[in-house]
Design a protein around this motif. Structure first.
Motif, PDB file in Angstrom:
ATOM      1  N   VAL A  53      24.574 -24.551  -3.996  1.00  0.00           N
ATOM      2  CA  VAL A  53      23.892 -23.689  -4.953  1.00  0.00           C
ATOM      3  C   VAL A  53      23.929 -22.229  -4.524  1.00  0.00           C
ATOM      4  CG1 VAL A  53      21.706 -23.280  -6.151  1.00  0.00           C
ATOM      5  CG2 VAL A  53      22.406 -25.596  -5.624  1.00  0.00           C
ATOM      6  N   GLY A  54      23.638 -21.955  -3.271  1.00  0.00           N
ATOM      7  CA  GLY A  54      23.592 -20.574  -2.803  1.00  0.00           C
ATOM      8  C   GLY A  54      24.923 -19.855  -2.904  1.00  0.00           C
ATOM      9  N   LYS A  55      25.993 -20.592  -2.745  1.00  0.00           N
ATOM     10  CA  LYS A  55      27.326 -19.992  -2.844  1.00  0.00           C
ATOM     11  C   LYS A  55      27.617 -19.508  -4.265  1.00  0.00           C
ATOM     12  CE  LYS A  55      30.997 -22.659  -2.835  1.00  0.00           C
ATOM     13  NZ  LYS A  55      32.068 -23.559  -2.388  1.00  0.00           N
ATOM     14  N   ARG A  56      27.010 -20.153  -5.254  1.00  0.00           N
ATOM     15  CA  ARG A  56      27.267 -19.829  -6.656  1.00  0.00           C
ATOM     16  C   ARG A  56      26.201 -18.935  -7.278  1.00  0.00           C
ATOM     17  NH1 ARG A  56      28.529 -26.065  -7.881  1.00  0.00           N
ATOM     18  NH2 ARG A  56      30.519 -26.169  -6.806  1.00  0.00           N
ATOM     19  N   ALA A  57      25.266 -18.461  -6.486  1.00  0.00           N
ATOM     20  CA  ALA A  57      24.195 -17.618  -7.022  1.00  0.00           C
ATOM     21  C   ALA A  57      24.757 -16.268  -7.455  1.00  0.00           C
ATOM     22  CB  ALA A  57      23.105 -17.414  -5.976  1.00  0.00           C
ATOM     23  N   GLY A  58      24.199 -15.726  -8.527  1.00  0.00           N
ATOM     24  CA  GLY A  58      24.604 -14.425  -9.014  1.00  0.00           C
ATOM     25  C   GLY A  58      25.513 -14.475 -10.225  1.00  0.00           C
ATOM     26  N   TYR A  61      21.863 -16.965 -15.446  1.00  0.00           N
ATOM     27  CA  TYR A  61      20.832 -17.991 -15.480  1.00  0.00           C
ATOM     28  C   TYR A  61      21.294 -19.290 -16.136  1.00  0.00           C
ATOM     29  CZ  TYR A  61      17.545 -14.708 -13.589  1.00  0.00           C
ATOM     30  OH  TYR A  61      16.908 -13.847 -12.753  1.00  0.00           O
ATOM     31  N   SER A  62      22.208 -19.226 -17.085  1.00  0.00           N
ATOM     32  CA  SER A  62      22.726 -20.470 -17.670  1.00  0.00           C
ATOM     33  C   SER A  62      23.505 -21.284 -16.648  1.00  0.00           C
ATOM     34  CB  SER A  62      23.594 -20.171 -18.889  1.00  0.00           C
ATOM     35  OG  SER A  62      22.808 -19.635 -19.916  1.00  0.00           O
ATOM     36  N   PRO A  63      24.436 -20.673 -15.894  1.00  0.00           N
ATOM     37  CA  PRO A  63      25.089 -21.443 -14.838  1.00  0.00           C
ATOM     38  C   PRO A  63      24.139 -21.866 -13.719  1.00  0.00           C
ATOM     39  CG  PRO A  63      26.406 -19.520 -15.365  1.00  0.00           C
ATOM     40  CD  PRO A  63      25.095 -19.384 -16.087  1.00  0.00           C
ATOM     41  N   ALA A  64      23.027 -21.145 -13.553  1.00  0.00           N
ATOM     42  CA  ALA A  64      22.066 -21.496 -12.500  1.00  0.00           C
ATOM     43  C   ALA A  64      21.432 -22.852 -12.763  1.00  0.00           C
ATOM     44  CB  ALA A  64      20.981 -20.425 -12.399  1.00  0.00           C
ATOM     45  N   ILE A  65      21.244 -23.193 -14.034  1.00  0.00           N
ATOM     46  CA  ILE A  65      20.685 -24.504 -14.368  1.00  0.00           C
ATOM     47  C   ILE A  65      21.666 -25.591 -13.956  1.00  0.00           C
ATOM     48  CG2 ILE A  65      19.976 -25.990 -16.277  1.00  0.00           C
ATOM     49  CD1 ILE A  65      18.948 -23.408 -17.646  1.00  0.00           C
ATOM     50  N   GLY A  66      22.923 -25.401 -14.289  1.00  0.00           N
ATOM     51  CA  GLY A  66      23.950 -26.362 -13.874  1.00  0.00           C
ATOM     52  C   GLY A  66      24.108 -26.419 -12.372  1.00  0.00           C
ATOM     53  N   ASN A  67      24.022 -25.266 -11.716  1.00  0.00           N
ATOM     54  CA  ASN A  67      24.106 -25.241 -10.257  1.00  0.00           C
ATOM     55  C   ASN A  67      22.943 -25.997  -9.632  1.00  0.00           C
ATOM     56  OD1 ASN A  67      26.396 -23.661 -10.431  1.00  0.00           O
ATOM     57  ND2 ASN A  67      25.291 -21.750 -10.103  1.00  0.00           N
ATOM     58  N   GLY A  68      21.748 -25.841 -10.199  1.00  0.00           N
ATOM     59  CA  GLY A  68      20.587 -26.567  -9.687  1.00  0.00           C
ATOM     60  C   GLY A  68      20.742 -28.070  -9.843  1.00  0.00           C
ATOM     61  N   LEU A  69      21.269 -28.503 -10.986  1.00  0.00           N
ATOM     62  CA  LEU A  69      21.488 -29.932 -11.193  1.00  0.00           C
ATOM     63  C   LEU A  69      22.600 -30.460 -10.284  1.00  0.00           C
ATOM     64  CD1 LEU A  69      21.132 -30.121 -15.071  1.00  0.00           C
ATOM     65  CD2 LEU A  69      19.487 -30.857 -13.337  1.00  0.00           C
ATOM     66  N   THR A  70      23.631 -29.649 -10.080  1.00  0.00           N
ATOM     67  CA  THR A  70      24.695 -30.052  -9.157  1.00  0.00           C
ATOM     68  C   THR A  70      24.174 -30.149  -7.731  1.00  0.00           C
ATOM     69  OG1 THR A  70      26.334 -28.960 -10.562  1.00  0.00           O
ATOM     70  CG2 THR A  70      26.996 -29.452  -8.303  1.00  0.00           C
ATOM     71  N   ALA A 127      13.284 -34.816  -9.610  1.00  0.00           N
ATOM     72  CA  ALA A 127      14.558 -34.299  -9.105  1.00  0.00           C
ATOM     73  C   ALA A 127      15.225 -33.391 -10.131  1.00  0.00           C
ATOM     74  CB  ALA A 127      15.484 -35.456  -8.740  1.00  0.00           C
ATOM     75  N   LEU A 128      15.222 -33.785 -11.390  1.00  0.00           N
ATOM     76  CA  LEU A 128      15.865 -32.971 -12.423  1.00  0.00           C
ATOM     77  C   LEU A 128      15.131 -31.657 -12.658  1.00  0.00           C
ATOM     78  CD1 LEU A 128      16.807 -35.736 -15.015  1.00  0.00           C
ATOM     79  CD2 LEU A 128      18.312 -34.564 -13.403  1.00  0.00           C
ATOM     80  N   VAL A 129      13.816 -31.734 -12.832  1.00  0.00           N
ATOM     81  CA  VAL A 129      13.036 -30.521 -13.078  1.00  0.00           C
ATOM     82  C   VAL A 129      13.038 -29.622 -11.842  1.00  0.00           C
ATOM     83  CG1 VAL A 129      10.710 -29.650 -13.573  1.00  0.00           C
ATOM     84  CG2 VAL A 129      11.608 -31.607 -14.836  1.00  0.00           C
ATOM     85  N   GLY A 130      12.868 -30.218 -10.666  1.00  0.00           N
ATOM     86  CA  GLY A 130      12.882 -29.431  -9.436  1.00  0.00           C
ATOM     87  C   GLY A 130      14.239 -28.790  -9.179  1.00  0.00           C
ATOM     88  N   ALA A 134      14.689 -24.871  -8.874  1.00  0.00           N
ATOM     89  CA  ALA A 134      15.251 -24.332  -7.631  1.00  0.00           C
ATOM     90  C   ALA A 134      16.523 -23.542  -7.906  1.00  0.00           C
ATOM     91  CB  ALA A 134      15.528 -25.475  -6.653  1.00  0.00           C
ATOM     92  N   GLY A 135      17.330 -23.982  -8.861  1.00  0.00           N
ATOM     93  CA  GLY A 135      18.530 -23.237  -9.229  1.00  0.00           C
ATOM     94  C   GLY A 135      18.192 -21.886  -9.829  1.00  0.00           C
ATOM     95  N   ILE A 136      17.160 -21.837 -10.678  1.00  0.00           N
ATOM     96  CA  ILE A 136      16.757 -20.573 -11.287  1.00  0.00           C
ATOM     97  C   ILE A 136      16.159 -19.627 -10.254  1.00  0.00           C
ATOM     98  CG2 ILE A 136      15.091 -19.565 -12.912  1.00  0.00           C
ATOM     99  CD1 ILE A 136      15.653 -21.994 -14.723  1.00  0.00           C
ATOM    100  N   VAL A 137      15.336 -20.148  -9.343  1.00  0.00           N
ATOM    101  CA  VAL A 137      14.761 -19.302  -8.284  1.00  0.00           C
ATOM    102  C   VAL A 137      15.860 -18.762  -7.379  1.00  0.00           C
ATOM    103  CG1 VAL A 137      13.295 -19.344  -6.223  1.00  0.00           C
ATOM    104  CG2 VAL A 137      12.491 -20.372  -8.347  1.00  0.00           C
ATOM    105  N   THR A 138      16.828 -19.600  -7.060  1.00  0.00           N
ATOM    106  CA  THR A 138      17.950 -19.159  -6.231  1.00  0.00           C
ATOM    107  C   THR A 138      18.738 -18.066  -6.934  1.00  0.00           C
ATOM    108  OG1 THR A 138      18.105 -21.344  -5.225  1.00  0.00           O
ATOM    109  CG2 THR A 138      20.031 -19.928  -5.037  1.00  0.00           C
ATOM    110  N   GLU A 139      18.950 -18.227  -8.226  1.00  0.00           N
ATOM    111  CA  GLU A 139      19.662 -17.213  -9.009  1.00  0.00           C
ATOM    112  C   GLU A 139      18.891 -15.900  -9.046  1.00  0.00           C
ATOM    113  OE1 GLU A 139      22.411 -15.283 -11.314  1.00  0.00           O
ATOM    114  OE2 GLU A 139      22.619 -17.214 -10.328  1.00  0.00           O
ATOM    115  N   PHE A 140      17.575 -15.981  -9.231  1.00  0.00           N
ATOM    116  CA  PHE A 140      16.759 -14.787  -9.273  1.00  0.00           C
ATOM    117  C   PHE A 140      16.882 -13.983  -7.976  1.00  0.00           C
ATOM    118  CE2 PHE A 140      12.725 -12.675  -8.276  1.00  0.00           C
ATOM    119  CZ  PHE A 140      12.630 -11.811  -9.355  1.00  0.00           C
ATOM    120  N   PHE A 141      16.705 -14.652  -6.849  1.00  0.00           N
ATOM    121  CA  PHE A 141      16.778 -13.934  -5.580  1.00  0.00           C
ATOM    122  C   PHE A 141      18.207 -13.562  -5.218  1.00  0.00           C
ATOM    123  CE2 PHE A 141      12.524 -15.707  -5.103  1.00  0.00           C
ATOM    124  CZ  PHE A 141      11.850 -14.604  -4.619  1.00  0.00           C
TER     125      PHE A 141
END
Length: 146
Positions: A53-58, A61-70, A127-130, A134-141
């Motif tokens: 997830v961290g590698k794909r941050a930035g 926000y739409s890809p961040a949801i997919g990154n969080g699920l991945t 797991a899905l909601v978290g 977590a993907g959105i928070v990672t994207e934000f920071f």
């Protein structure tokens, strides 16, 4: 290369892994929680948050949801795989297998058994909601402090 997105991803997914471990501990047999359960959940979460997830941050926000699920799928896969592998090693020390191929096949059978036992609805929804959060928070920071 360390970035804020990777650090926040590792922290968020380590926390998610530990919380999922807390929820799933009730589905083990009485007093049969493996000794490596908590480190496994935390380290698998930190690894998937840092690498996946961290590698794909930035990227938005739409890809961040997919990154969080991945990242969540990666977290769950590694927990189940390592648990199954350790169980296979323990069974092989008791000479339960006739050849190495039987042991290798049993890793995947044990993984399916663990997934069925631990895959209860509250764990899956958390797991899905978290993972999405977590993907959105990672994207934000990852965007804010890039």
């Amino acid at each position: 290369m360390p970035t804020t997105g990777r650090l926040v991803g590792a922290i968020c997914f380590a926390a998610l892994g530990l919380y999922l471990g807390y929820l799933a501990q009730t589905f083990f047999e009485e007093g049969r929680i493996p000794t490596y359960w908590w480190p496994l959940c935390g380290l698998a979460g930190a690894w998937s948050g840092w690498v996946v997830v961290g590698k794909r941050a930035g990227r938005g926000y739409s890809p961040a949801i997919g990154n969080g699920l991945t990242g969540t799928a990666t977290l769950i896969f590694w927990i189940l795989f390592i648990m199954s592998f350790v169980d296979m090693i323990e069974k092989s020390f008791r000479r339960s297998y006739d050849d190495p191929l039987e042991a290798l096949v049993d890793v995947f059978q044990l993984g399916i058994e663990h997934a069925v036992r631990l895959g209860q609805m509250d764990v899956i929804v958390t797991a899905l909601v978290g993972g999405v959060l977590a993907g959105i928070v990672t994207e934000f920071f990852g965007r804010r402090f890039a």
